[in-house]
Design a protein around this motif. Structure first.
Motif, PDB file in Angstrom:
ATOM      1  N   LEU A  88      24.742 -32.734  33.037  1.00 62.03           N
ATOM      2  CA  LEU A  88      25.414 -33.452  31.960  1.00 62.03           C
ATOM      3  C   LEU A  88      26.087 -32.477  31.005  1.00 62.03           C
ATOM      4  O   LEU A  88      27.255 -32.648  30.631  1.00 62.03           O
ATOM      5  N   LEU A  89      25.370 -31.440  30.606  1.00 60.84           N
ATOM      6  CA  LEU A  89      25.935 -30.441  29.693  1.00 60.84           C
ATOM      7  C   LEU A  89      27.110 -29.712  30.324  1.00 60.84           C
ATOM      8  O   LEU A  89      28.114 -29.453  29.667  1.00 60.84           O
ATOM      9  N   LEU A  90      26.991 -29.390  31.589  1.00 58.55           N
ATOM     10  CA  LEU A  90      28.089 -28.722  32.290  1.00 58.55           C
ATOM     11  C   LEU A  90      29.317 -29.630  32.353  1.00 58.55           C
ATOM     12  O   LEU A  90      30.442 -29.191  32.134  1.00 58.55           O
ATOM     13  N   GLY A  91      29.088 -30.911  32.619  1.00 57.94           N
ATOM     14  CA  GLY A  91      30.192 -31.869  32.655  1.00 57.94           C
ATOM     15  C   GLY A  91      30.868 -32.010  31.301  1.00 57.94           C
ATOM     16  O   GLY A  91      32.099 -32.046  31.209  1.00 57.94           O
ATOM     17  N   LEU A  92      30.072 -32.062  30.243  1.00 55.56           N
ATOM     18  CA  LEU A  92      30.631 -32.159  28.896  1.00 55.56           C
ATOM     19  C   LEU A  92      31.409 -30.899  28.528  1.00 55.56           C
ATOM     20  O   LEU A  92      32.471 -30.980  27.907  1.00 55.56           O
ATOM     21  N   ALA A  93      30.888 -29.748  28.901  1.00 56.09           N
ATOM     22  CA  ALA A  93      31.594 -28.492  28.624  1.00 56.09           C
ATOM     23  C   ALA A  93      32.938 -28.474  29.341  1.00 56.09           C
ATOM     24  O   ALA A  93      33.950 -28.048  28.787  1.00 56.09           O
ATOM     25  N   GLY A  94      32.974 -28.945  30.569  1.00 55.53           N
ATOM     26  CA  GLY A  94      34.230 -29.013  31.315  1.00 55.53           C
ATOM     27  C   GLY A  94      35.224 -29.947  30.660  1.00 55.53           C
ATOM     28  O   GLY A  94      36.413 -29.658  30.593  1.00 55.53           O
ATOM     29  N   LEU A  95      34.737 -31.054  30.164  1.00 57.79           N
ATOM     30  CA  LEU A  95      35.607 -32.006  29.479  1.00 57.79           C
ATOM     31  C   LEU A  95      36.192 -31.396  28.215  1.00 57.79           C
ATOM     32  O   LEU A  95      37.390 -31.495  27.965  1.00 57.79           O
ATOM     33  N   VAL A  96      35.363 -30.750  27.427  1.00 58.72           N
ATOM     34  CA  VAL A  96      35.837 -30.115  26.200  1.00 58.72           C
ATOM     35  C   VAL A  96      36.866 -29.051  26.518  1.00 58.72           C
ATOM     36  O   VAL A  96      37.912 -28.959  25.882  1.00 58.72           O
ATOM     37  N   PHE A  97      36.614 -28.235  27.542  1.00 60.22           N
ATOM     38  CA  PHE A  97      37.567 -27.191  27.914  1.00 60.22           C
ATOM     39  C   PHE A  97      38.882 -27.789  28.368  1.00 60.22           C
ATOM     40  O   PHE A  97      39.950 -27.339  27.977  1.00 60.22           O
ATOM     41  N   SER A  98      38.840 -28.828  29.182  1.00 62.95           N
ATOM     42  CA  SER A  98      40.079 -29.416  29.685  1.00 62.95           C
ATOM     43  C   SER A  98      40.902 -30.027  28.558  1.00 62.95           C
ATOM     44  O   SER A  98      42.123 -29.982  28.588  1.00 62.95           O
ATOM     45  N   ILE A  99      40.252 -30.577  27.553  1.00 63.70           N
ATOM     46  CA  ILE A  99      40.970 -31.140  26.415  1.00 63.70           C
ATOM     47  C   ILE A  99      41.646 -30.027  25.614  1.00 63.70           C
ATOM     48  O   ILE A  99      42.757 -30.165  25.139  1.00 63.70           O
ATOM     49  N   SER A 100      40.992 -28.886  25.503  1.00 62.16           N
ATOM     50  CA  SER A 100      41.530 -27.813  24.679  1.00 62.16           C
ATOM     51  C   SER A 100      42.780 -27.171  25.271  1.00 62.16           C
ATOM     52  O   SER A 100      43.506 -26.501  24.564  1.00 62.16           O
ATOM     53  N   VAL A 101      43.054 -27.377  26.557  1.00 64.51           N
ATOM     54  CA  VAL A 101      44.247 -26.777  27.144  1.00 64.51           C
ATOM     55  C   VAL A 101      45.417 -27.752  27.216  1.00 64.51           C
ATOM     56  O   VAL A 101      46.477 -27.395  27.705  1.00 64.51           O
ATOM     57  N   TRP A 102      45.244 -28.965  26.740  1.00 68.95           N
ATOM     58  CA  TRP A 102      46.345 -29.908  26.701  1.00 68.95           C
ATOM     59  C   TRP A 102      47.327 -29.496  25.625  1.00 68.95           C
ATOM     60  O   TRP A 102      46.971 -28.972  24.590  1.00 68.95           O
ATOM     61  N   ALA A 103      48.580 -29.774  25.872  1.00 65.61           N
ATOM     62  CA  ALA A 103      49.606 -29.463  24.885  1.00 65.61           C
ATOM     63  C   ALA A 103      49.538 -30.465  23.729  1.00 65.61           C
ATOM     64  O   ALA A 103      48.995 -31.551  23.866  1.00 65.61           O
ATOM     65  N   ALA A 104      50.088 -30.058  22.595  1.00 70.20           N
ATOM     66  CA  ALA A 104      50.154 -30.926  21.428  1.00 70.20           C
ATOM     67  C   ALA A 104      51.584 -30.907  20.909  1.00 70.20           C
ATOM     68  O   ALA A 104      52.249 -29.881  20.993  1.00 70.20           O
ATOM     69  N   PRO A 105      52.083 -32.022  20.390  1.00 70.38           N
ATOM     70  CA  PRO A 105      53.463 -32.032  19.899  1.00 70.38           C
ATOM     71  C   PRO A 105      53.695 -30.957  18.832  1.00 70.38           C
ATOM     72  O   PRO A 105      52.863 -30.744  17.963  1.00 70.38           O
ATOM     73  N   VAL A 106      54.838 -30.283  18.944  1.00 70.00           N
ATOM     74  CA  VAL A 106      55.195 -29.240  17.979  1.00 70.00           C
ATOM     75  C   VAL A 106      56.714 -29.211  17.825  1.00 70.00           C
ATOM     76  O   VAL A 106      57.449 -29.346  18.797  1.00 70.00           O
ATOM     77  N   ASN A 107      57.165 -29.085  16.606  1.00 69.45           N
ATOM     78  CA  ASN A 107      58.589 -28.966  16.329  1.00 69.45           C
ATOM     79  C   ASN A 107      58.945 -27.484  16.387  1.00 69.45           C
ATOM     80  O   ASN A 107      58.606 -26.723  15.487  1.00 69.45           O
ATOM     81  N   VAL A 108      59.628 -27.085  17.454  1.00 69.02           N
ATOM     82  CA  VAL A 108      59.960 -25.668  17.642  1.00 69.02           C
ATOM     83  C   VAL A 108      61.032 -25.185  16.674  1.00 69.02           C
ATOM     84  O   VAL A 108      61.288 -23.989  16.590  1.00 69.02           O
ATOM     85  N   ASN A 109      61.635 -26.097  15.927  1.00 71.16           N
ATOM     86  CA  ASN A 109      62.614 -25.709  14.912  1.00 71.16           C
ATOM     87  C   ASN A 109      61.966 -25.465  13.546  1.00 71.16           C
ATOM     88  O   ASN A 109      62.648 -25.019  12.622  1.00 71.16           O
ATOM     89  N   GLN A 110      60.670 -25.766  13.427  1.00 68.72           N
ATOM     90  CA  GLN A 110      59.983 -25.587  12.150  1.00 68.72           C
ATOM     91  C   GLN A 110      58.711 -24.746  12.253  1.00 68.72           C
ATOM     92  O   GLN A 110      58.349 -24.071  11.298  1.00 68.72           O
ATOM     93  N   ALA A 111      58.044 -24.799  13.370  1.00 65.44           N
ATOM     94  CA  ALA A 111      56.725 -24.183  13.503  1.00 65.44           C
ATOM     95  C   ALA A 111      56.797 -22.666  13.569  1.00 65.44           C
ATOM     96  O   ALA A 111      57.789 -22.088  14.022  1.00 65.44           O
ATOM     97  N   ASP A 112      55.701 -22.030  13.132  1.00 67.51           N
ATOM     98  CA  ASP A 112      55.598 -20.583  13.281  1.00 67.51           C
ATOM     99  C   ASP A 112      55.079 -20.266  14.686  1.00 67.51           C
ATOM    100  O   ASP A 112      54.715 -21.169  15.450  1.00 67.51           O
ATOM    101  N   ALA A 113      55.073 -18.994  15.031  1.00 66.12           N
ATOM    102  CA  ALA A 113      54.705 -18.574  16.379  1.00 66.12           C
ATOM    103  C   ALA A 113      53.276 -18.993  16.732  1.00 66.12           C
ATOM    104  O   ALA A 113      53.010 -19.417  17.861  1.00 66.12           O
ATOM    105  N   GLN A 114      52.360 -18.883  15.790  1.00 67.43           N
ATOM    106  CA  GLN A 114      50.962 -19.246  16.050  1.00 67.43           C
ATOM    107  C   GLN A 114      50.839 -20.714  16.432  1.00 67.43           C
ATOM    108  O   GLN A 114      50.145 -21.066  17.382  1.00 67.43           O
ATOM    109  N   LYS A 115      51.528 -21.578  15.705  1.00 63.32           N
ATOM    110  CA  LYS A 115      51.481 -23.017  15.988  1.00 63.32           C
ATOM    111  C   LYS A 115      52.100 -23.320  17.348  1.00 63.32           C
ATOM    112  O   LYS A 115      51.570 -24.124  18.121  1.00 63.32           O
TER     113      LYS A 115
END
Length: 93
Positions: free
Chosen positions: A9-36
């Motif tokens: 169960l813990l291994l499955g949850l860790a995998g889920l958390v990791f997979s969520i963290s690599v999803w892209a998130a909307p970002v305005n490339v005309n306003q955001a800094d390099a870190q964002k």
């Protein structure tokens, strides 16, 4: 027996958390800094993100995804996998 189930169960949850963290998130490339940009787009690290910001500072805002493709290191595959999350207008950072 219970320890094995809890471990699975813990291994499955860790995998889920990791997979969520690599999803892209909307970002305005005309306003955001390099870190964002780097933290928001898949396949774009700090070097490519900094190149995006430098290109924008030298040439002005991006008007299309094709314009973003003019940045060294940003190819068709990167644009394709992030197309829904790359914003050019609006209030997103």
């Amino acid at each position: 027996m219970k320890n094995k189930q809890i471990s699975k169960l813990l291994l499955g949850l860790a995998g889920l958390v990791f997979s969520i963290s690599v999803w892209a998130a909307p970002v305005n490339v005309n306003q955001a800094d390099a870190q964002k940009i780097a933290s928001s787009l898949n396949g774009v690290g700090m070097v490519k993100a900094q190149a995006i910001v430098e290109y924008r500072e030298q040439h002005g805002n991006f008007g299309s995804l094709e314009d973003l493709g003019k940045v060294k290191g940003i190819g068709p595959k990167t644009l394709e996998k992030n197309a829904d999350d790359i914003k050019l207008e609006g209030n997103l950072p």
